[in-house]
Design an enzyme around this catalytic site. Sequence first.
Site, PDB file in Angstrom:
ATOM      1  CD  GLU A 215       3.418  -2.721  -0.738  1.00 44.15           C
ATOM      2  OE1 GLU A 215       2.431  -2.909   0.013  1.00 44.15           O
ATOM      3  OE2 GLU A 215       3.934  -3.611  -1.419  1.00 44.15           O
ATOM      4  CB  CYS A 249      -3.809   0.968   0.662  1.00 43.03           C
ATOM      5  SG  CYS A 249      -3.327  -0.558  -0.167  1.00 43.03           S
TER       6      CYS A 249
END
Length: 469
Positions: A215, A249
């Site tokens: 990720e 993020c």
Amino acid sequence: MPYNSLSEIDAIYNKQLQYTLEARNLSVAKRVAFLKKLLAKIRAEEQAIEKALYDDFHKSAIESGITEILAVEMELKHIIKHLPKWAKDKPVAWSPMFANNKAYLHYEPKGNVLIMTPWNYPFQLPMVHLAASIAAGNTSILKLSEFAEHTNQVIRKILGEVFSEAHVAVVEGAVEESSHLLTLRFDHIHFTGSPAVGKIVMEAASKHLADITLELGGKSPAIVDKHVNIRRVVKNLIWAKYVNAGQTCIAPDYLFVHRHIRGEFESIFREELVEAFGKDALNSPDYARIINKKHFDRLTSALENAKSLGAQVLAGGNYLEKELYIEPTLISNVAENNTLMQEEIFGPIFPVCYYSQIDEVLASIRKKEKPLALYVFSKDNLFNKHVIRYSSAGSTCVNDALIQIMHPNLPFGGVNNSGIGQSTGKYGFKAFSHERAVAKSIGYPLSAMFWYPYTEKTQRFLQLIRKLF
């Protein structure tokens, strides 16, 4: 807390290797029981979690409740509810070629797992991914970021009261400890962090052919059409960009706004910033801080460089080193070669660009690496579909922001530079499981039709199969 020594890491690793078979054979009911116990412990420690997040980020209890604790509780409840169904063998579609065959998918644990998590959501990210790993039946080493020491202490306490170290263990450390972990053989590595470090993790995993989930991040764009409710869109963007002081993020990283609404957009943005954080966000109880001086210096340096190259600060722009405080900032006319336009910002600085033609925007986005998220705001559904069709991103949210990661039935993950593999919910369970193909013959085995020696009968049977299938 002191870092784990390399010998301590090896001892934990070996202990978990010995327990892997036992963890693998834990019934679904026992896995659910562990998750329920974890959920109860988190609820009991809620105030301690909130205090730790405040100590690490100056993060308000409400924001911690929304972005950290609620997110984990929702994930745990979702897994607890659906795990018995997810873990069942799944029959596949019947094939007349295999009429005497029962075929199904069997979900088995991958084995010993390493989960490496970042500092920006230091409670949510470790717990969400750990929940999926436990649900799948793995042993798990949780490598926490060294930058969120207060939250790490609470996590260590919670997990130590729920799991044995052979089942789930916390490891703390920096580069040396992380590098050592990556020399060990794991069945699966789940890493959340930057693309640069993701490449290091991927290279290390390749030496053991370990399965991975990455990720990562990237510059997630937001596109605002002229056909919008401007105030509503601005509120969406302010919350999505400045929650956790931009250290998210999937935060919108930079912004494209149609030229026709430029003046109104900028005016409303300034108004809504005051509405959100007051005239001085330094005194707002709801606004977080930058995690440490290293990242503070990185952000303020990029901001000053942008200004020196002619960028215009439309709102905010102030900062205070001793508080690790950077004001929520909107900035325009940023040079394309400035860090703010080249790298993921990961902070409360929001570059805005103005456009006339959407295809120019999409061409600009395609020149960059594929982002983790993309946001599009328009009342025109054809406009929204056009953006999705001519762009690529790990996820997309239309007329809202950040909420896609909260949807229980959607996967979370990037594409290429922004990530490999998917997480959360059912997709998290599958990421930590091996989807094993099983074909079970009932009665006469199909392979017997091809037994030696090959004859005319074999040839006729082969021709029949080719005609029928």
